[in-house]
Scaffold this motif. Structure first.
Motif, mmCIF file in Angstrom:
data_model
loop_
_atom_site.group_PDB
_atom_site.id
_atom_site.type_symbol
_atom_site.label_atom_id
_atom_site.label_comp_id
_atom_site.label_asym_id
_atom_site.label_seq_id
_atom_site.Cartn_x
_atom_site.Cartn_y
_atom_site.Cartn_z
ATOM 1 N N GLY A 146 31.004 40.046 40.769
ATOM 2 C CA GLY A 146 32.291 40.402 41.343
ATOM 3 C C GLY A 146 32.527 41.883 41.535
ATOM 4 O O GLY A 146 33.662 42.309 41.727
ATOM 5 N N ILE A 147 31.492 42.697 41.463
ATOM 6 C CA ILE A 147 31.649 44.144 41.616
ATOM 7 C C ILE A 147 31.439 44.526 43.069
ATOM 8 O O ILE A 147 30.454 44.120 43.692
ATOM 9 C CB ILE A 147 30.638 44.897 40.728
ATOM 10 C CG1 ILE A 147 30.816 44.489 39.263
ATOM 11 C CG2 ILE A 147 30.782 46.404 40.887
ATOM 12 C CD1 ILE A 147 29.737 45.025 38.357
ATOM 13 N N ILE B 163 37.016 42.375 34.384
ATOM 14 C CA ILE B 163 38.165 42.746 35.208
ATOM 15 C C ILE B 163 37.869 42.479 36.686
ATOM 16 O O ILE B 163 38.740 42.651 37.537
ATOM 17 C CB ILE B 163 38.533 44.239 35.020
ATOM 18 C CG1 ILE B 163 37.396 45.139 35.526
ATOM 19 C CG2 ILE B 163 38.855 44.538 33.575
ATOM 20 C CD1 ILE B 163 37.756 46.605 35.585
ATOM 21 N N LYS B 164 36.640 42.054 36.979
ATOM 22 C CA LYS B 164 36.227 41.827 38.356
ATOM 23 C C LYS B 164 36.275 40.354 38.748
ATOM 24 O O LYS B 164 36.227 40.034 39.930
ATOM 25 C CB LYS B 164 34.793 42.349 38.576
ATOM 26 C CG LYS B 164 34.610 43.824 38.245
ATOM 27 C CD LYS B 164 35.384 44.716 39.191
ATOM 28 C CE LYS B 164 35.093 46.181 38.920
ATOM 29 N NZ LYS B 164 35.829 47.068 39.854
ATOM 30 N N GLY C 103 34.962 40.471 50.570
ATOM 31 C CA GLY C 103 34.389 39.342 49.843
ATOM 32 C C GLY C 103 33.171 39.770 49.074
ATOM 33 O O GLY C 103 32.686 39.054 48.226
ATOM 34 N N MET C 104 32.674 40.968 49.350
ATOM 35 C CA MET C 104 31.621 41.526 48.523
ATOM 36 C C MET C 104 32.260 42.350 47.418
ATOM 37 O O MET C 104 31.585 42.938 46.613
ATOM 38 C CB MET C 104 30.695 42.402 49.349
ATOM 39 C CG MET C 104 29.979 41.626 50.426
ATOM 40 S SD MET C 104 28.790 42.621 51.276
ATOM 41 C CE MET C 104 27.599 42.887 49.987
ATOM 42 N N ALA C 105 33.574 42.401 47.420
ATOM 43 C CA ALA C 105 34.266 43.183 46.413
ATOM 44 C C ALA C 105 34.828 42.269 45.356
ATOM 45 O O ALA C 105 35.129 41.123 45.601
ATOM 46 C CB ALA C 105 35.406 43.979 47.069
ATOM 47 N N GLY C 106 34.986 42.809 44.148
ATOM 48 C CA GLY C 106 35.586 42.036 43.067
ATOM 49 C C GLY C 106 37.084 41.988 43.238
ATOM 50 O O GLY C 106 37.668 42.542 44.146
ATOM 51 N N GLY C 107 37.756 41.343 42.292
ATOM 52 C CA GLY C 107 39.186 41.262 42.336
ATOM 53 C C GLY C 107 39.648 39.892 41.966
ATOM 54 O O GLY C 107 38.873 39.014 41.648
ATOM 55 N N LEU D 159 28.784 46.281 31.800
ATOM 56 C CA LEU D 159 29.693 47.362 31.426
ATOM 57 C C LEU D 159 30.660 47.685 32.561
ATOM 58 O O LEU D 159 31.851 47.887 32.341
ATOM 59 C CB LEU D 159 28.889 48.605 31.040
ATOM 60 C CG LEU D 159 28.197 48.563 29.673
ATOM 61 C CD1 LEU D 159 27.221 49.732 29.535
ATOM 62 C CD2 LEU D 159 29.218 48.596 28.541
ATOM 63 N N VAL D 160 30.151 47.712 33.777
ATOM 64 C CA VAL D 160 31.009 48.003 34.931
ATOM 65 C C VAL D 160 31.980 46.852 35.177
ATOM 66 O O VAL D 160 33.163 47.063 35.449
ATOM 67 C CB VAL D 160 30.153 48.267 36.186
ATOM 68 C CG1 VAL D 160 31.037 48.433 37.417
ATOM 69 C CG2 VAL D 160 29.300 49.516 35.987
ATOM 70 N N SER D 161 31.502 45.612 35.056
ATOM 71 C CA SER D 161 32.365 44.458 35.326
ATOM 72 C C SER D 161 33.509 44.367 34.324
ATOM 73 O O SER D 161 34.580 43.835 34.625
ATOM 74 C CB SER D 161 31.555 43.162 35.308
ATOM 75 O OG SER D 161 31.199 42.793 33.991
ATOM 76 N N LYS D 162 33.298 44.895 33.117
ATOM 77 C CA LYS D 162 34.339 44.857 32.086
ATOM 78 C C LYS D 162 35.184 46.129 32.073
ATOM 79 O O LYS D 162 35.985 46.344 31.158
ATOM 80 C CB LYS D 162 33.693 44.614 30.717
ATOM 81 C CG LYS D 162 33.058 43.226 30.605
ATOM 82 C CD LYS D 162 32.346 43.032 29.287
ATOM 83 C CE LYS D 162 31.619 41.687 29.250
ATOM 84 N NZ LYS D 162 32.541 40.555 29.305
#
Length: 415
Positions: free
Chosen positions: A109-110, A275-276, A7-11, A139-142
């Motif tokens: 969401g990362i 994407i997250k 739940g601390m992870a994106g997706g 940048l990381v989230s995309k």
């Protein structure tokens, strides 16, 4: 058997991030709209103690309740204590910088993992400003964390240091001199004479970037405009390498093209979906930044709410007039300060709210109500509601929507 805290992870799983309904909702006021796209607010993590029990937090998939083991799945809201615990699990230093980065990662969401934190730090290159951190997280989230070298491509936009108005003005000033230079340099190359006409058309397109209509190719087709910009810069650079054209004027023109290219690329990046985050969970917008035709150094930020694929197809197929479109305009002037206009359109009905923290601006806007109504009536639109609000709106909440960490779900189970 190990304990998994996810739940601390994106997706794109239902447990993350939160469980807001994505079904059609009635008209919202700006307070509701902003709460749907919260900016990251940092709780006080400085006094959070590191828990003694260390669990393993990871995973991007929802973990089913394990009946055979007799251990129930526990779902709870993510807390600052959990974030500090995760940093301790990763054997990372518990300092203000990493706590702030981890908090923003969770909100966007990362997954808070060693790889993700290292990727963010690689992009930051030691920078610790808020705009730099936000740029790295976006940048990381995309999905662009490995494609970018640093955060500079987004930092100017997020830090409100965009030079787009000045850049376009400089290019316009140099246009005629560049045309003369090209004519003189290419007179011995008949096959390249047609390029002069292409150059003129390109600069005409740049002039139209100040217009908010169909002649603005940036508003109509961002990808094509960026392709033309890359092609123009590459062709002029190629002529310079061949020694066909040279001089300080060319170097200055190419420098300004590079600045414009970076600005348009940054806008294009902000337009991409994360994407997250589960698609449709948070409102997302197409973002445009264009010069303000009424102020030489200022610019206008324009946001158009995106429609998910199914909604857009259904609307086109059934000609639905009950679907809401939302347009947000944000601009700033020396006399009136920051003004944000939020328009909600349903069919030919329009709801308009104008926000400003400047009392004089609010009174000034109210005096144009009738003029706006008459202008819209020419296109068959009718104002259902017109309101003004003495309030400052941070449109970054719409550009980069995020979850409050209290809405991020932490799943614990045994498998």
């Amino acid at each position: 058997m190990g304990i998994i805290n996810s739940g601390m992870a994106g997706g794109s799983q239902p447990i993350w991030p939160g469980s807001k309904s994505t079904q059609k909702q009635p008209l919202k006021d700006v307070g509701q709209i902003e709460s749907a796209n919260r900016n990251v607010s940092t709780p006080d993590l400085n006094n959070v103690e590191v828990p003694t029990k260390v669990g393993e937090m990871a995973g991007q998939k929802q973990v089913q309740q394990t009946q055979e083991a007799g251990i129930p799945t526990r779902v709870s809201s993510l807390s600052p204590k959990d974030i500090v615990q995760q940093l301790a699990n990763l054997k990372m230093p518990i300092n203000d910088h990493l706590k702030d980065v981890a908090l923003m990662m969770a909100a966007h969401g990362i997954e808070i993992s060693e790889d993700s934190i290292n990727l963010v730090n690689k992009l930051l290159k030691g920078k610790q400003s808020q705009s730099a951190k936000e740029s790295a997280i976006l940048l990381v989230s995309k999905g662009l964390g490995n494609a970018a070298d640093d955060v500079s491509i987004l930092q100017n936009l997020l830090g409100k240091n965009s030079p787009i108005a000045e850049t376009l003005k400089n290019l316009q000033v140099m246009q005629q001199k560049m045309s003369n230079l090209l004519q003189n340099s290419l007179k011995d190359f008949p096959a390249l004479q047609s390029f002069i006409g292409t150059f003129e058309e390109f600069n005409d397109d740049l002039k139209k970037l100040k217009k908010m209509d169909s002649s603005n190719r940036w508003l109509a087709n961002q990808e094509m405009m960026i392709d033309d910009l890359f092609a123009m810069k590459a062709f002029l650079g190629g002529l310079a390498k061949k020694g066909i054209i040279s001089g300080d004027l060319l170097n200055k023109y190419l420098q300004q093209l590079s600045q414009l290219k970076e600005n348009l690329l940054a806008q294009s990046i902000l337009n991409q979906n994360s994407i997250k985050q589960p698609l449709g969970l948070l409102e997302s917008y197409h973002y445009f930044q264009i010069p303000n035709p009424m102020a030489a150094q200022a610019y206008i930020e324009l946001l158009l709410r995106k429609q998910t694929g199914n909604r857009a197809k259904d609307k086109q197929k059934n000609n639905l007039s009950s679907e809401q479109d939302r347009i947000i305009l944000s601009m700033e002037s020396e006399l009136l300060g920051k003004i944000t206009v939020i328009l909600t359109v349903m069919g030919f009905k329009v709801w308009c709210t104008v926000h400003s923290d400047n009392e004089e601006a609010v009174h000034h806007v109210n005096s144009f109500r009738n003029e706006l109504s008459e202008s819209l009536a020419k296109y068959q639109y009718k104002i259902e509601e017109f309101k003004t609000s003495r309030k400052h709106i941070n449109i970054q909440r719409f550009i980069a929507p995020s979850q409050d960490i209290s809405e991020v779900k932490r799943i614990q189970t045994e498998i």
